[in-house]
Design a protein around this motif. Sequence first.
Motif, PDB file in Angstrom:
ATOM      1  N   ASP A 156       0.814  -1.209   0.000  1.00  0.00           N
ATOM      2  CA  ASP A 156       0.000   0.000   0.000  1.00  0.00           C
ATOM      3  C   ASP A 156       0.854   1.270   0.000  1.00  0.00           C
ATOM      4  N   SER A 157       2.001   1.210   0.637  1.00  0.00           N
ATOM      5  CA  SER A 157       2.844   2.382   0.776  1.00  0.00           C
ATOM      6  C   SER A 157       3.452   2.854  -0.542  1.00  0.00           C
ATOM      7  N   VAL A 158       3.505   1.983  -1.537  1.00  0.00           N
ATOM      8  CA  VAL A 158       4.120   2.343  -2.813  1.00  0.00           C
ATOM      9  C   VAL A 158       3.140   2.328  -3.970  1.00  0.00           C
ATOM     10  N   LYS A 159       1.923   1.911  -3.726  1.00  0.00           N
ATOM     11  CA  LYS A 159       0.923   1.814  -4.780  1.00  0.00           C
ATOM     12  C   LYS A 159       0.706   3.176  -5.435  1.00  0.00           C
ATOM     13  N   GLY A 160       0.739   3.186  -6.750  1.00  0.00           N
ATOM     14  CA  GLY A 160       0.585   4.421  -7.490  1.00  0.00           C
ATOM     15  C   GLY A 160       1.880   5.144  -7.766  1.00  0.00           C
ATOM     16  N   ARG A 161       2.949   4.755  -7.094  1.00  0.00           N
ATOM     17  CA  ARG A 161       4.251   5.380  -7.293  1.00  0.00           C
ATOM     18  C   ARG A 161       5.272   4.444  -7.924  1.00  0.00           C
ATOM     19  N   PHE A 162       5.199   3.157  -7.584  1.00  0.00           N
ATOM     20  CA  PHE A 162       6.153   2.166  -8.075  1.00  0.00           C
ATOM     21  C   PHE A 162       5.472   1.256  -9.085  1.00  0.00           C
ATOM     22  N   THR A 163       6.244   0.791 -10.057  1.00  0.00           N
ATOM     23  CA  THR A 163       5.753  -0.150 -11.056  1.00  0.00           C
ATOM     24  C   THR A 163       6.767  -1.266 -11.248  1.00  0.00           C
ATOM     25  N   ILE A 164       6.322  -2.506 -11.072  1.00  0.00           N
ATOM     26  CA  ILE A 164       7.171  -3.655 -11.335  1.00  0.00           C
ATOM     27  C   ILE A 164       6.847  -4.201 -12.719  1.00  0.00           C
ATOM     28  N   SER A 165       7.867  -4.619 -13.430  1.00  0.00           N
ATOM     29  CA  SER A 165       7.679  -5.190 -14.757  1.00  0.00           C
ATOM     30  C   SER A 165       8.762  -6.222 -15.019  1.00  0.00           C
ATOM     31  N   ARG A 166       8.555  -7.032 -16.039  1.00  0.00           N
ATOM     32  CA  ARG A 166       9.550  -8.035 -16.387  1.00  0.00           C
ATOM     33  C   ARG A 166       9.722  -8.103 -17.891  1.00  0.00           C
ATOM     34  N   ASP A 167      10.941  -8.385 -18.304  1.00  0.00           N
ATOM     35  CA  ASP A 167      11.279  -8.566 -19.701  1.00  0.00           C
ATOM     36  C   ASP A 167      11.820  -9.980 -19.838  1.00  0.00           C
ATOM     37  N   ASN A 168      10.970 -10.884 -20.291  1.00  0.00           N
ATOM     38  CA  ASN A 168      11.360 -12.287 -20.366  1.00  0.00           C
ATOM     39  C   ASN A 168      12.484 -12.529 -21.379  1.00  0.00           C
ATOM     40  N   ALA A 169      12.551 -11.705 -22.396  1.00  0.00           N
ATOM     41  CA  ALA A 169      13.611 -11.849 -23.385  1.00  0.00           C
ATOM     42  C   ALA A 169      14.978 -11.541 -22.796  1.00  0.00           C
ATOM     43  N   LYS A 170      15.009 -10.700 -21.754  1.00  0.00           N
ATOM     44  CA  LYS A 170      16.265 -10.311 -21.117  1.00  0.00           C
ATOM     45  C   LYS A 170      16.462 -10.954 -19.751  1.00  0.00           C
ATOM     46  N   ASN A 171      15.518 -11.793 -19.323  1.00  0.00           N
ATOM     47  CA  ASN A 171      15.585 -12.431 -18.006  1.00  0.00           C
ATOM     48  C   ASN A 171      15.788 -11.402 -16.895  1.00  0.00           C
ATOM     49  N   THR A 172      15.068 -10.306 -16.989  1.00  0.00           N
ATOM     50  CA  THR A 172      15.280  -9.173 -16.101  1.00  0.00           C
ATOM     51  C   THR A 172      13.948  -8.649 -15.576  1.00  0.00           C
ATOM     52  N   VAL A 173      13.941  -8.276 -14.304  1.00  0.00           N
ATOM     53  CA  VAL A 173      12.788  -7.636 -13.693  1.00  0.00           C
ATOM     54  C   VAL A 173      13.192  -6.219 -13.287  1.00  0.00           C
ATOM     55  N   TYR A 174      12.241  -5.293 -13.370  1.00  0.00           N
ATOM     56  CA  TYR A 174      12.504  -3.890 -13.094  1.00  0.00           C
ATOM     57  C   TYR A 174      11.572  -3.371 -12.007  1.00  0.00           C
ATOM     58  N   LEU A 175      12.009  -2.321 -11.348  1.00  0.00           N
ATOM     59  CA  LEU A 175      11.161  -1.579 -10.433  1.00  0.00           C
ATOM     60  C   LEU A 175      11.341  -0.100 -10.720  1.00  0.00           C
ATOM     61  N   GLN A 176      10.340   0.493 -11.354  1.00  0.00           N
ATOM     62  CA  GLN A 176      10.336   1.923 -11.599  1.00  0.00           C
ATOM     63  C   GLN A 176       9.761   2.617 -10.376  1.00  0.00           C
ATOM     64  N   MET A 177      10.525   3.515  -9.789  1.00  0.00           N
ATOM     65  CA  MET A 177      10.136   4.192  -8.564  1.00  0.00           C
ATOM     66  C   MET A 177      10.026   5.683  -8.848  1.00  0.00           C
ATOM     67  N   ASN A 178       8.820   6.208  -8.723  1.00  0.00           N
ATOM     68  CA  ASN A 178       8.558   7.622  -8.949  1.00  0.00           C
ATOM     69  C   ASN A 178       8.115   8.292  -7.660  1.00  0.00           C
ATOM     70  N   ASN A 179       8.260   9.611  -7.634  1.00  0.00           N
ATOM     71  CA  ASN A 179       7.885  10.399  -6.457  1.00  0.00           C
ATOM     72  C   ASN A 179       8.454   9.792  -5.178  1.00  0.00           C
TER      73      ASN A 179
END
Length: 121
Positions: free
Chosen positions: A61-84
């Motif tokens: 709840d503390s990060v909802k709306g600010r952080f976005t998790i995503s994955r790129d299966n072609a690169k075997n990589t997961v990301y965390l975009q952190m805003n505000n």
Amino acid sequence: QVQLVESGGGMVQSGGSLRLSCATSGIIFDLYSMAWHRQAPGKQRELVASITSGGTTNYADSVKGRFTISRDNAKNTVYLQMNNLQPEDTAVYYCNTGRIISGGRWRGPYWGQGTQVTVSS
């Protein structure tokens, strides 16, 4: 050998953004759920965000709306975009992964070494 390597941490001012990356090896990436946890000084480790092999996401709840998790299966990589980003987000951020196998047993969890995120006021 399973290996998770985080990168992208750093120091930013309140309101700034960072993008964390977690590069994986030694797993069939497409079959694994991925997650980001964080641990601030003097506090317990907490789950920040997760994403299943099918792409379903969940957030604290503390990060909802600010952080976005995503994955790129072609690169075997997961990301965390952190805003505000806020000072309360200051912590070591850890990537982890795992999956359920037959009999209710877990493969993993596996953890990265962590990357420091510092947010100044």
